[in-house]
Structure formats: C-alpha cells, structure tokens
Design an enzyme around this catalytic site. Structure first.
Site, PDB file in Angstrom:
ATOM      1  N   ASN A  66       0.886   7.545   2.418  1.00  0.00           N
ATOM      2  CA  ASN A  66       1.534   6.739   3.467  1.00  0.00           C
ATOM      3  C   ASN A  66       3.004   7.057   3.617  1.00  0.00           C
ATOM      4  OD1 ASN A  66      -0.801   5.466   4.026  1.00  0.00           O
ATOM      5  ND2 ASN A  66      -0.379   3.639   2.797  1.00  0.00           N
ATOM      6  N   THR A  85      -5.355   1.611  -3.008  1.00  0.00           N
ATOM      7  CA  THR A  85      -6.243   2.424  -3.857  1.00  0.00           C
ATOM      8  C   THR A  85      -5.917   2.073  -5.300  1.00  0.00           C
ATOM      9  OG1 THR A  85      -4.548   4.084  -3.959  1.00  0.00           O
ATOM     10  CG2 THR A  85      -6.183   4.342  -2.224  1.00  0.00           C
ATOM     11  N   ASP A  96       0.838  -1.200   0.000  1.00  0.00           N
ATOM     12  CA  ASP A  96       0.000   0.000   0.000  1.00  0.00           C
ATOM     13  C   ASP A  96       0.870   1.246   0.000  1.00  0.00           C
ATOM     14  OD1 ASP A  96      -2.722   1.282   2.072  1.00  0.00           O
ATOM     15  OD2 ASP A  96      -2.210   1.509  -0.038  1.00  0.00           O
ATOM     16  N   LYS A 152       1.733   4.520  -1.094  1.00  0.00           N
ATOM     17  CA  LYS A 152       1.206   5.624  -1.898  1.00  0.00           C
ATOM     18  C   LYS A 152       1.590   6.909  -1.165  1.00  0.00           C
ATOM     19  CE  LYS A 152      -3.458   5.204   0.062  1.00  0.00           C
ATOM     20  NZ  LYS A 152      -3.425   3.989   0.859  1.00  0.00           N
ATOM     21  N   ASP A 211       2.047   3.468   8.198  1.00  0.00           N
ATOM     22  CA  ASP A 211       0.752   2.820   7.971  1.00  0.00           C
ATOM     23  C   ASP A 211       0.865   1.442   7.328  1.00  0.00           C
ATOM     24  OD1 ASP A 211      -2.408   4.014   6.606  1.00  0.00           O
ATOM     25  OD2 ASP A 211      -1.860   2.483   8.061  1.00  0.00           O
TER      26      ASP A 211
HETATM   27  C1  LIG Z   1       0.467   7.387   7.061  1.00  0.00           C
HETATM   28  C2  LIG Z   1      -0.633   7.721   8.006  1.00  0.00           C
HETATM   29  O1  LIG Z   1      -0.934   6.994   8.956  1.00  0.00           O
HETATM   30  N1  LIG Z   1      -1.264   8.875   7.763  1.00  0.00           N
HETATM   31  C3  LIG Z   1      -2.310   9.229   8.632  1.00  0.00           C
HETATM   32  C4  LIG Z   1      -1.780   9.952   9.811  1.00  0.00           C
HETATM   33  C5  LIG Z   1      -1.844  11.395   9.606  1.00  0.00           C
HETATM   34  C6  LIG Z   1      -0.827  11.928  10.574  1.00  0.00           C
HETATM   35  N2  LIG Z   1       0.116  10.829  10.817  1.00  0.00           N
HETATM   36  C7  LIG Z   1       1.434  11.030  11.300  1.00  0.00           C
HETATM   37  C8  LIG Z   1       2.215  10.004  11.866  1.00  0.00           C
HETATM   38 CL1  LIG Z   1       1.588   8.398  12.041  1.00  0.00          CL
HETATM   39  C9  LIG Z   1       3.518  10.269  12.317  1.00  0.00           C
HETATM   40  N3  LIG Z   1       4.063  11.483  12.199  1.00  0.00           N
HETATM   41  C10 LIG Z   1       3.338  12.486  11.645  1.00  0.00           C
HETATM   42  N4  LIG Z   1       3.659  13.774  11.421  1.00  0.00           N
HETATM   43  C11 LIG Z   1       2.564  14.355  10.855  1.00  0.00           C
HETATM   44  C12 LIG Z   1       2.545  15.748  10.473  1.00  0.00           C
HETATM   45  C13 LIG Z   1       3.538  16.650  10.742  1.00  0.00           C
HETATM   46  N5  LIG Z   1       3.132  17.823  10.225  1.00  0.00           N
HETATM   47  C14 LIG Z   1       3.862  19.091  10.249  1.00  0.00           C
HETATM   48  N6  LIG Z   1       1.936  17.693   9.635  1.00  0.00           N
HETATM   49  C15 LIG Z   1       1.562  16.425   9.792  1.00  0.00           C
HETATM   50  C16 LIG Z   1       0.264  15.889   9.273  1.00  0.00           C
HETATM   51  N7  LIG Z   1       1.559  13.471  10.688  1.00  0.00           N
HETATM   52  C17 LIG Z   1       2.024  12.301  11.187  1.00  0.00           C
HETATM   53  C18 LIG Z   1      -0.280   9.714  10.098  1.00  0.00           C
END
Ligand SMILES: CC(=O)NC[C@@H]1CCN(c2c(Cl)cnc3[nH]c(-c4cn(C)nc4C)nc23)C1
Length: 278
Positions: free
Chosen positions: A143, A173, A138, A140, A156
C-alpha cells in the site's frame, strides 16, 4: 448542497485510458489522462456488483470520504469520483515511482538512510491521519507507493476507519497485525505504531520480523513478540533500538509518533525532504 471544493461532475469521456497499473482490492487501476488539462492520474475502477455482493459500499464510501479529506505530501490524493451503470471510478493521484514493495524486492533491503527517510515520512503521514481521527490499519509495503522524486505515498484506505471508539474488526494481512488485533482485542491508534516497527524491520532486513511457514506460527510469533535481529545485513544499534521500542506488546508502551521523529536513528539518517537521493 455545494461541496467544500466544488467538484465538477467528471465522466469517462473526460479521460484517455492508458495501461493497467495493477489490481487494487476490488477492481483494476489504470493510468489515465484528463483530456483538457492533460493531467495524468490513476483511475481505479470498481464494479458495483462486486461492491454490493461483498456489501462494501459503506466501507468504500468511508474510504472515499476519508481520502478526499486528507491533504498530506505522503498520502495519495483522491481528487474525485464518478460512476456509470456498472462501475465506480476513483480519480487518484498517479505515483510515478510505483510500489515500494517492488523496490524492496528488487534491492533485497534498503540502506539505513532510505529506510529512515521512509519511516519518517510514514510517521508524519500517520501523525496527520491520527489528528484527523483516522487509523489506517493496513500499512504494508503493497500500500506504499513512490512519486517521481521517490517520495513515499500511502495509498488504499480501504481498511481505514473513522475512529470514534476502539475498533474490533479484523483486517490487514498477517505479518503486519499487532498482537491486540491478532488476539481480537479492542485496538486503537497504537496499531499503526506497531506496524511502523514491522515495516522498519522489513525495510532493513528485507523480511518482516515474524515471518513463519504458516499463519498459526506467524500469529504465535506476533503474540509472543518473538523478535530477533539477524547478523546479516549488519544494522546499526540505533535502528534496532527504534524497532525494539515499537514492537512492544503493551500498546500503551510503544514509542509515540512524536518520539519516533525525535529518535536518534531518525535524526541521524532521515532525509528531511523525504526523497533521499540515491
Ligand atoms: C495501493 C494500491 O491501491 N495498489 C494497487 C494499485 C496498483 C496500482 N496503483 C497505483 C495508484 Cl492507486 C496510483 N499510482 C500508481 N502508480 C503505479 C505504478 C507506477 N509504475 C511505474 N508502476 C506502477 C504499478 N501504480 C499506481 C495502486
């Protein structure tokens, strides 16, 4: 029995919860800080009733076992987990740079050095996963996360599988599906090689190679490997050569992960530190 590395029992009281970072598949992800060490993490909160309703506890368990066991600079760490009456909490590495997806949308498409650096990082991470018998399936842009130095992190592992024999289950997807998955045939590691080709194309052109108005047309374009290179932006012949050697219908004929790392375009353009300064 004692864990391989004795995970202390965590609980919600050990953390200060910050802003929501976004929605994962079956819950939200929050910025959080472990109070004693002041260590910043991403806390993924999943609702037990959702997990049970969609019968995902075995998939979640697999994700947790897989990601806990993976240690690679381009794979987001899962430090541990805990639960309370209604929720399961995953203590994840926090990627300060956010989602690669946003960077791609913001800049339209990446410069060749940036794209090659990310493809090299992804290839190394996948080579590591494959030798641990894990197919992600997955990969993409959503992720893919970036750390504070702009280093790529695969996150993820919800759909990853411990691959013993060939897999048949549909997942992912549309744009990133390899033909053998679209045709619901048995598939193996080589699906990740196909996806690297799709991502390389999308990094350089800003759109995935088989994008179409609707699912049926996307499926049709994938099965036909209906690949064409726009003249704008102007992309090097080396890059097109690598993409053409990955987006191959016969999965046994796709360039291997090792060969990708030896490809001229990667050698000329990828930054060995994986950060590729601006
Ligand atoms: C791959 C996945 O699990 N996506 C869904 C989740 C969204 C935030 N997740 C984060 C995860 Cl699991 C880990 N670190 C992150 N950092 C961020 C982030 C940082 N900024 C400045 N903006 C963001 C947004 N997000 C994450 C994962």
């Amino acid at each position: 029995q004692r864990e391989e590395n004795p995970q202390r029992q965590w609980s919600l009281q050990d953390f200060e919860i910050g802003k929501p970072l976004g929605k994962g598949k079956f819950g939200r992800v929050y910025l959080a800080r472990e109070i004693k060490s002041k260590y910043v993490v991403a806390l993924k909160v999943l609702y037990k009733e959702q997990i049970e309703k969609y019968r995902l506890h075995h998939q979640l368990r697999r994700e947790m076992e897989i990601q806990t066991g993976l240690r690679h600079p381009n794979v987001l760490r899962l430090y541990g987990w805990f639960h309370d009456a209604e929720r399961i909490y995953l203590i994840l590495e926090y990627a300060h740079g956010g989602e690669l997806y946003r960077l791609l949308r913001k800049t339209g498409h990446l410069r060749e050095k940036q794209a090659a650096t990310y493809i090299a990082s992804l290839t190394q991470a996948l080579a590591y996963c494959h030798q641990k018998h894990v197919i992600h399936r997955d990969i993409k842009p959503e992720n893919l996360l970036l750390d504070h130095e702009g280093r790529l992190k695969i996150a993820d592992f919800g759909w990853s599988v411990q691959s013993s024999l060939k897999r048949h289950t549909m997942c992912g997807t549309l744009d990133y599906l390899a033909p053998e998955m679209v045709e619901n045939k048995a598939h193996d590691y080589a699906v990740d090689n196909w996806t690297l080709g799709v991502l390389c194309y999308e990094f350089l052109y800003g759109i995935p190679p088989f994008e179409a108005e609707n699912q049926k047309d996307t499926f049709r374009r994938i099965i036909k490997v209906d690949l064409s290179f726009p003249s704008i932006p102007n992309v090097s012949a080396d890059a097109k050569d690598l993409i053409s050697r990955l987006l191959v219908k016969d999965s046994s004929k796709r360039l291997s992960l090792q060969k990708i790392l030896e490809h001229p375009w990667i050698n000329k353009n990828a930054d060995p530190t994986g950060t590729c300064p601006k």
